[in-house]
Every structure is written in structure tokens, then in C-alpha cells.
Design a protein around this motif. Structure first.
Motif, PDB file in Angstrom:
ATOM      1  N   VAL A 202     -25.432  55.748  25.081  1.00  0.00           N
ATOM      2  CA  VAL A 202     -24.443  56.827  24.999  1.00  0.00           C
ATOM      3  C   VAL A 202     -23.328  56.597  26.011  1.00  0.00           C
ATOM      4  N   GLY A 203     -23.676  56.116  27.202  1.00  0.00           N
ATOM      5  CA  GLY A 203     -22.654  55.807  28.204  1.00  0.00           C
ATOM      6  C   GLY A 203     -21.704  54.716  27.741  1.00  0.00           C
ATOM      7  N   SER A 204     -22.252  53.675  27.132  1.00  0.00           N
ATOM      8  CA  SER A 204     -21.378  52.613  26.622  1.00  0.00           C
ATOM      9  C   SER A 204     -20.545  53.096  25.445  1.00  0.00           C
ATOM     10  N   LEU A 205     -21.067  54.038  24.661  1.00  0.00           N
ATOM     11  CA  LEU A 205     -20.288  54.633  23.578  1.00  0.00           C
ATOM     12  C   LEU A 205     -19.070  55.354  24.131  1.00  0.00           C
ATOM     13  N   PHE A 206     -19.270  56.183  25.147  1.00  0.00           N
ATOM     14  CA  PHE A 206     -18.142  56.907  25.722  1.00  0.00           C
ATOM     15  C   PHE A 206     -17.158  55.956  26.399  1.00  0.00           C
ATOM     16  N   ALA A 207     -17.650  54.915  27.056  1.00  0.00           N
ATOM     17  CA  ALA A 207     -16.744  53.939  27.671  1.00  0.00           C
ATOM     18  C   ALA A 207     -15.907  53.226  26.607  1.00  0.00           C
ATOM     19  N   THR A 208     -16.518  52.880  25.478  1.00  0.00           N
ATOM     20  CA  THR A 208     -15.785  52.243  24.392  1.00  0.00           C
ATOM     21  C   THR A 208     -14.768  53.192  23.786  1.00  0.00           C
ATOM     22  N   LEU A 209     -15.156  54.436  23.558  1.00  0.00           N
ATOM     23  CA  LEU A 209     -14.210  55.420  23.026  1.00  0.00           C
ATOM     24  C   LEU A 209     -13.028  55.612  23.974  1.00  0.00           C
ATOM     25  N   HIS A 210     -13.285  55.627  25.262  1.00  0.00           N
ATOM     26  CA  HIS A 210     -12.215  55.772  26.251  1.00  0.00           C
ATOM     27  C   HIS A 210     -11.275  54.567  26.186  1.00  0.00           C
ATOM     28  N   ARG A 211     -11.822  53.349  26.124  1.00  0.00           N
ATOM     29  CA  ARG A 211     -10.990  52.142  26.036  1.00  0.00           C
ATOM     30  C   ARG A 211     -10.164  52.132  24.761  1.00  0.00           C
ATOM     31  N   VAL A 212     -10.777  52.537  23.627  1.00  0.00           N
ATOM     32  CA  VAL A 212     -10.047  52.553  22.362  1.00  0.00           C
ATOM     33  C   VAL A 212      -8.920  53.578  22.419  1.00  0.00           C
ATOM     34  N   ARG A 213      -9.194  54.776  22.934  1.00  0.00           N
ATOM     35  CA  ARG A 213      -8.158  55.808  23.024  1.00  0.00           C
ATOM     36  C   ARG A 213      -7.022  55.343  23.919  1.00  0.00           C
ATOM     37  N   ARG A 214      -7.346  54.708  25.049  1.00  0.00           N
ATOM     38  CA  ARG A 214      -6.321  54.202  25.963  1.00  0.00           C
ATOM     39  C   ARG A 214      -5.501  53.093  25.314  1.00  0.00           C
ATOM     40  N   ALA A 215      -6.168  52.231  24.539  1.00  0.00           N
ATOM     41  CA  ALA A 215      -5.444  51.145  23.870  1.00  0.00           C
ATOM     42  C   ALA A 215      -4.542  51.675  22.766  1.00  0.00           C
ATOM     43  N   LEU A 216      -4.979  52.729  22.068  1.00  0.00           N
ATOM     44  CA  LEU A 216      -4.153  53.290  21.005  1.00  0.00           C
ATOM     45  C   LEU A 216      -2.929  54.020  21.552  1.00  0.00           C
ATOM     46  N   LEU A 217      -2.985  54.494  22.786  1.00  0.00           N
ATOM     47  CA  LEU A 217      -1.839  55.174  23.384  1.00  0.00           C
ATOM     48  C   LEU A 217      -0.778  54.194  23.878  1.00  0.00           C
ATOM     49  N   LEU A 218      -1.135  52.939  24.067  1.00  0.00           N
ATOM     50  CA  LEU A 218      -0.173  51.951  24.541  1.00  0.00           C
ATOM     51  C   LEU A 218       0.798  51.600  23.434  1.00  0.00           C
ATOM     52  N   HIS A 219       1.991  51.213  23.833  1.00  0.00           N
ATOM     53  CA  HIS A 219       2.961  50.753  22.855  1.00  0.00           C
ATOM     54  C   HIS A 219       2.545  49.367  22.371  1.00  0.00           C
ATOM     55  N   PRO A 220       2.761  49.059  21.082  1.00  0.00           N
ATOM     56  CA  PRO A 220       2.398  47.727  20.600  1.00  0.00           C
ATOM     57  C   PRO A 220       3.281  46.681  21.271  1.00  0.00           C
ATOM     58  N   PRO A 221       2.750  45.486  21.472  1.00  0.00           N
ATOM     59  CA  PRO A 221       3.552  44.445  22.122  1.00  0.00           C
ATOM     60  C   PRO A 221       4.711  44.034  21.221  1.00  0.00           C
ATOM     61  N   ALA A 222       5.729  43.508  21.847  1.00  0.00           N
ATOM     62  CA  ALA A 222       6.894  43.048  21.082  1.00  0.00           C
ATOM     63  C   ALA A 222       6.485  41.847  20.235  1.00  0.00           C
ATOM     64  N   PRO A 223       6.971  41.770  19.000  1.00  0.00           N
ATOM     65  CA  PRO A 223       6.610  40.620  18.171  1.00  0.00           C
ATOM     66  C   PRO A 223       7.219  39.341  18.726  1.00  0.00           C
ATOM     67  N   LEU A 224       6.528  38.251  18.460  1.00  0.00           N
ATOM     68  CA  LEU A 224       7.033  36.961  18.908  1.00  0.00           C
ATOM     69  C   LEU A 224       8.256  36.575  18.092  1.00  0.00           C
ATOM     70  N   THR A 225       9.131  35.881  18.724  1.00  0.00           N
ATOM     71  CA  THR A 225      10.280  35.376  17.991  1.00  0.00           C
ATOM     72  C   THR A 225       9.849  34.184  17.155  1.00  0.00           C
ATOM     73  N   LEU A 226      10.666  33.861  16.159  1.00  0.00           N
ATOM     74  CA  LEU A 226      10.333  32.720  15.305  1.00  0.00           C
ATOM     75  C   LEU A 226      10.282  31.430  16.104  1.00  0.00           C
ATOM     76  N   GLU A 227      11.167  31.278  17.067  1.00  0.00           N
ATOM     77  CA  GLU A 227      11.205  30.051  17.877  1.00  0.00           C
ATOM     78  C   GLU A 227       9.957  29.934  18.755  1.00  0.00           C
ATOM     79  N   THR A 228       9.399  31.059  19.175  1.00  0.00           N
ATOM     80  CA  THR A 228       8.183  31.038  20.004  1.00  0.00           C
ATOM     81  C   THR A 228       6.939  30.794  19.154  1.00  0.00           C
ATOM     82  N   GLU A 229       6.870  31.387  17.959  1.00  0.00           N
ATOM     83  CA  GLU A 229       5.674  31.310  17.134  1.00  0.00           C
ATOM     84  C   GLU A 229       5.591  30.030  16.305  1.00  0.00           C
ATOM     85  N   ALA A 230       6.722  29.457  15.923  1.00  0.00           N
ATOM     86  CA  ALA A 230       6.741  28.284  15.040  1.00  0.00           C
ATOM     87  C   ALA A 230       5.974  27.086  15.600  1.00  0.00           C
ATOM     88  N   PRO A 231       6.064  26.763  16.889  1.00  0.00           N
ATOM     89  CA  PRO A 231       5.291  25.603  17.375  1.00  0.00           C
ATOM     90  C   PRO A 231       3.777  25.792  17.255  1.00  0.00           C
TER      91      PRO A 231
END
Length: 152
Positions: free
Chosen positions: A89-118
Motif C-alpha cells: 500500500v505504501g508503494s502504491l501511494f508513492a507511485t500515485l504521488h509520482r504519477v500525479r507529480r509527473a502529470l502536472l509537469l509541462h511536457p518537454p519540448a519536441p526535438l527539432t528535426l536536425e537533432t532527431e534525424a541523426p
């Protein structure tokens, strides 16, 4: 150079190749396990079938359940189960806390084509064209390059 059918992978013991000692070993291991199983269940047999066996005159069995002794012997295991459930149960709450915190973060900026192509071992123009396809098949070559074809 061809192999015989019984020499292919996985290496299975075919009935024609099974040594006699394997058969005897399997027989005695199975017999030993059944005997151990019967010994472990002796008390349960006495508890549930002892009354009937006594009526048939096959022996004198103790058929009282002694539940307090039973639960007293189980107490360490019940404590272990409680500790493991609390940890789960403790690990369940820790996981739920991490997921909620991750969902509140802004998504990272997408890579540019020049960065991703290589990373795809493609040119930025080919990657741009591949991203614009609605339905595509991607082929990964042995050298790691990617080839993208439009699917009909």
C-alpha cells in the motif's frame, strides 16, 4: 550439412533416446513427492476424515480442531503478511504521488528535426517527409538506417 530431427533446438529428450535411469529417477522422485504430500496432509486427513475412519474401526484419531493453537502457530506468518500488505500500500501511494507529480509537469519540448534525424540515421528532409505520412511502414536496415514507405 543437415541435422537429424532430434538434434534441432531445443534439445528435447525423445522417447527413443531416454535412458532407463531417467525413467526410474522420475518414478522415484514422483513417488517421494506424493509421500511428502501425504505426510504434510496427515493432520488435515485426521481432522476431516478421522470421524469416519474411527467409525470404520481403522484407528483412533484426534479430531478436535484446536483453532487457538493453529492461529498461535500462524501468528508470525500473519505478521509477515501484514507487513507486506503495508509495504504494498505504501508503494502504491508513492507511485500515485509520482504519477500525479509527473502529470502536472509541462511536457518537454519536441526535438527539432536536425537533432532527431541523426538518431534515426536519416536526413532531416526524409524525416520531415516521413512525419507527414498518414500511414507508413518503417524498415530498419542492418546498419541502423531507417527507410520509410507509405502504406496504401
Amino acid at each position: 550439412m543437415s541435422r537429424h530431427p532430434h538434434e534441432t533446438w531445443p534439445p528435447l529428450i525423445v522417447v527413443s533416446d531416454k535412458p532407463r535411469w531417467v525413467t526410474w529417477r522420475d518414478f522415484f522422485l514422483t513417488l517421494a513427492m506424493w509421500i511428502m504430500f501425504a505426510i504434510m496432509l496427515e493432520t488435515e486427513f485426521e481432522l476431516f476424515f478421522g470421524r469416519y475412519l474411527q467409525k470404520l474401526g481403522l484407528g483412533d484419531f484426534q479430531t478436535e480442531a484446536n483453532w487457538d493453537i493453529f492461529f498461535q502457530r500462524l501468528r508470525p506468518y500473519i505478521g509477515l503478511v501484514i507487513v507486506m500488505v503495508v509495504a504494498l500500500v505504501g508503494s502504491l501511494f508513492a507511485t500515485l504521488h509520482r504519477v500525479r507529480r509527473a502529470l502536472l509537469l509541462h511536457p518537454p519540448a519536441p526535438l527539432t528535426l536536425e537533432t532527431e534525424a541523426p538518431y534515426a540515421k536519416m536526413t532531416p528532409e526524409a524525416l520531415r517527409a516521413a512525419r507527414q505520412l498518414r500511414c507508413a511502414t518503417v524498415y530498419v536496415e542492418p546498419d541502423g538506417t531507417h527507410r520509410v514507405e507509405e502504406r496504401p
